[in-house]
Design a protein around this motif. Structure first.
Motif, PDB file in Angstrom:
ATOM      1  N   ALA A 123       1.054  11.755  13.165  1.00 40.46           N
ATOM      2  CA  ALA A 123       0.604  11.850  14.276  1.00 40.46           C
ATOM      3  C   ALA A 123      -0.782  11.158  14.900  1.00 40.46           C
ATOM      4  CB  ALA A 123       1.397  13.103  15.195  1.00 40.46           C
ATOM      5  N   GLY A 124      -0.975  10.770  16.379  1.00 34.46           N
ATOM      6  CA  GLY A 124      -2.004  10.807  16.511  1.00 34.46           C
ATOM      7  C   GLY A 124      -2.400   9.645  17.169  1.00 34.46           C
ATOM      8  N   CYS A 125      -3.743   8.964  17.818  1.00 31.66           N
ATOM      9  CA  CYS A 125      -3.817   7.684  18.478  1.00 31.66           C
ATOM     10  C   CYS A 125      -3.600   6.926  17.767  1.00 31.66           C
ATOM     11  CB  CYS A 125      -5.231   7.893  18.996  1.00 31.66           C
ATOM     12  SG  CYS A 125      -5.793   9.055  19.884  1.00 31.66           S
ATOM     13  N   TYR A 126      -3.470   5.548  18.668  1.00 32.21           N
ATOM     14  CA  TYR A 126      -3.151   4.315  17.775  1.00 32.21           C
ATOM     15  C   TYR A 126      -4.187   3.495  16.785  1.00 32.21           C
ATOM     16  CZ  TYR A 126      -4.962   1.620  21.728  1.00 32.21           C
ATOM     17  OH  TYR A 126      -5.759   1.219  22.648  1.00 32.21           O
ATOM     18  N   PHE A 127      -4.718   3.445  17.528  1.00 27.22           N
ATOM     19  CA  PHE A 127      -6.124   2.889  16.285  1.00 27.22           C
ATOM     20  C   PHE A 127      -6.786   4.212  16.097  1.00 27.22           C
ATOM     21  CE2 PHE A 127      -8.189   4.613  20.767  1.00 27.22           C
ATOM     22  CZ  PHE A 127      -8.576   4.949  21.121  1.00 27.22           C
ATOM     23  N   LEU A 183       0.263  -3.514  13.578  1.00 28.98           N
ATOM     24  CA  LEU A 183       0.184  -4.908  14.424  1.00 28.98           C
ATOM     25  C   LEU A 183       1.654  -5.637  14.465  1.00 28.98           C
ATOM     26  CD1 LEU A 183      -1.215  -7.830  14.299  1.00 28.98           C
ATOM     27  CD2 LEU A 183      -0.699  -8.061  11.838  1.00 28.98           C
ATOM     28  N   GLU A 184       2.598  -4.875  13.488  1.00 30.66           N
ATOM     29  CA  GLU A 184       4.582  -4.859  13.676  1.00 30.66           C
ATOM     30  C   GLU A 184       5.256  -4.646  15.078  1.00 30.66           C
ATOM     31  OE1 GLU A 184       4.579  -6.974   9.279  1.00 30.66           O
ATOM     32  OE2 GLU A 184       5.361  -5.299   9.143  1.00 30.66           O
ATOM     33  N   LYS A 185       4.495  -3.858  15.243  1.00 28.18           N
ATOM     34  CA  LYS A 185       5.477  -3.178  15.778  1.00 28.18           C
ATOM     35  C   LYS A 185       4.795  -2.199  17.526  1.00 28.18           C
ATOM     36  CE  LYS A 185       8.093  -1.367  12.757  1.00 28.18           C
ATOM     37  NZ  LYS A 185       9.542  -1.819  12.527  1.00 28.18           N
ATOM     38  N   HIS A 186       4.213  -2.647  17.982  1.00 32.24           N
ATOM     39  CA  HIS A 186       3.615  -2.732  18.849  1.00 32.24           C
ATOM     40  C   HIS A 186       1.519  -3.185  18.505  1.00 32.24           C
ATOM     41  CE1 HIS A 186       5.424   0.788  19.788  1.00 32.24           C
ATOM     42  NE2 HIS A 186       5.086   1.435  18.727  1.00 32.24           N
ATOM     43  N   PRO A 187       2.436  -4.485  18.487  1.00 34.24           N
ATOM     44  CA  PRO A 187       1.076  -6.266  18.893  1.00 34.24           C
ATOM     45  C   PRO A 187       0.295  -5.913  19.518  1.00 34.24           C
ATOM     46  CG  PRO A 187       3.378  -7.148  19.329  1.00 34.24           C
ATOM     47  CD  PRO A 187       3.174  -5.542  18.580  1.00 34.24           C
ATOM     48  N   LYS A 188       0.383  -5.107  21.028  1.00 30.39           N
ATOM     49  CA  LYS A 188       0.040  -5.293  22.271  1.00 30.39           C
ATOM     50  C   LYS A 188      -1.820  -3.952  21.842  1.00 30.39           C
ATOM     51  CE  LYS A 188       2.515  -7.119  25.728  1.00 30.39           C
ATOM     52  NZ  LYS A 188       3.573  -6.464  26.914  1.00 30.39           N
ATOM     53  N   LEU A 189      -0.986  -2.957  21.224  1.00 32.45           N
ATOM     54  CA  LEU A 189      -2.089  -1.996  20.851  1.00 32.45           C
ATOM     55  C   LEU A 189      -2.645  -2.129  20.184  1.00 32.45           C
ATOM     56  CD1 LEU A 189      -0.016   1.361  21.251  1.00 32.45           C
ATOM     57  CD2 LEU A 189      -0.683   0.260  23.019  1.00 32.45           C
TER      58      LEU A 189
END
Length: 266
Positions: free
Chosen positions: A166-170, A183-189
């Motif tokens: 778990a944790g922040c997307y970045f 990149l593949e699951k959440h390109p906007k993030l």
């Protein structure tokens, strides 16, 4: 005046260990409180998982928010990205909200570190916060955590198909194959994370989430292919398929590093 009754608090991260601990403790400590330190930069799967976990533990999970968002703090820290050597994100977005919630109350803080782990987790410097390690005390190891989750029919977040914690997307603890997953699951993030990277105009130094490589470089098709091939060769990631047991899902021990962000990934 009589002393105020001590509080029992369990920090839920959105990961498997803290979820298992919440289930493990729900009948042992009737007045236990569940909290989640919400950075505002979490994966959507994390929020979905918390909503699903609440009916299983029979209580609401209190969401704690930082007094200022990440965008504020990165300016305060002169656009210096958080790293393993400077975890200001953990302090400002996780620890401070928790300690504010606790105040001066005497608190027993329940931490989901297992008996087969060699780490201490988040230890507050505040004397009124007392860490408790039920899994360590009771000798529970990784296999026991899977058993607890399976017995309670817990459906973990789908990010575990491509991410180990778990944790922040970045999160800067992500391995490069995990960045590929984002990149593949959440390109906007992924794009949002990429926008935080910069070049110091005075020194020419490149500040990136990954050592020696920008997210723009990492996202190139040729580079993505290289990272995937390397991960496959090392057998660090098993391909996801439906109806796997939790033991199969988490069968990549050397990939699932235990060095993550203290309070973040428990």
């Amino acid at each position: 005046m009589a002393n105020k009754k001590a509080r029992h608090i369990l920090n839920i991260s959105g990961g498997k260990d803290s979820a298992a601990l919440a289930l493990y403790m729900k009948d042992k400590i009737p007045d236990i409180e569940y909290i989640f330190c919400d950075t505002g930069e979490e994966l959507p799967e994390t929020y979905q998982f918390l909503d699903k976990l609440e009916p299983l533990i029979g209580k609401k999970i209190k969401r704690l928010n930082p007094d200022r968002p990440f965008k504020h703090w990165i300016v305060i820290f002169d656009n210096y990205l958080p790293s393993s050597g400077m975890r200001w994100c953990t302090r400002q977005l996780k620890i401070k909200p928790f300690e504010k919630e606790v105040g001066n109350d005497r608190v027993y803080s329940y931490i989901g570190i297992r008996a087969d782990e060699d780490r201490g987790g988040y230890i507050s410097k505040k004397e009124n916060i007392i860490p408790v390690y039920p899994f360590k005390d009771d000798g529970l190891v990784k296999r026991d955590i899977f058993r607890i989750l399976e017995e309670n029919n817990v459906e973990l977040p789908s990010y575990y198909q491509w991410r180990s914690r778990a944790g922040c997307y970045f999160c800067f603890f992500q391995q490069k194959i995990e960045w590929v997953g984002l990149l593949e699951k959440h390109p906007k993030l992924y794009k949002k994370a990429m926008e935080y990277e910069r070049i110091d105009e005075k020194t020419g130094t490149l500040f990136t989430w990954c050592d020696g490589e920008s997210l723009e470089q990492l996202a190139k098709p040729k580079r993505v292919k290289e990272i995937k091939e390397y991960a496959a060769q090392k057998k660090k990631v098993k391909p996801f398929r439906p109806n796997q047991s939790l033991m199969e899902v988490f069968g990549y021990d050397d990939y699932e590093s235990e060095k993550g962000c203290l309070i973040c990934h428990l």
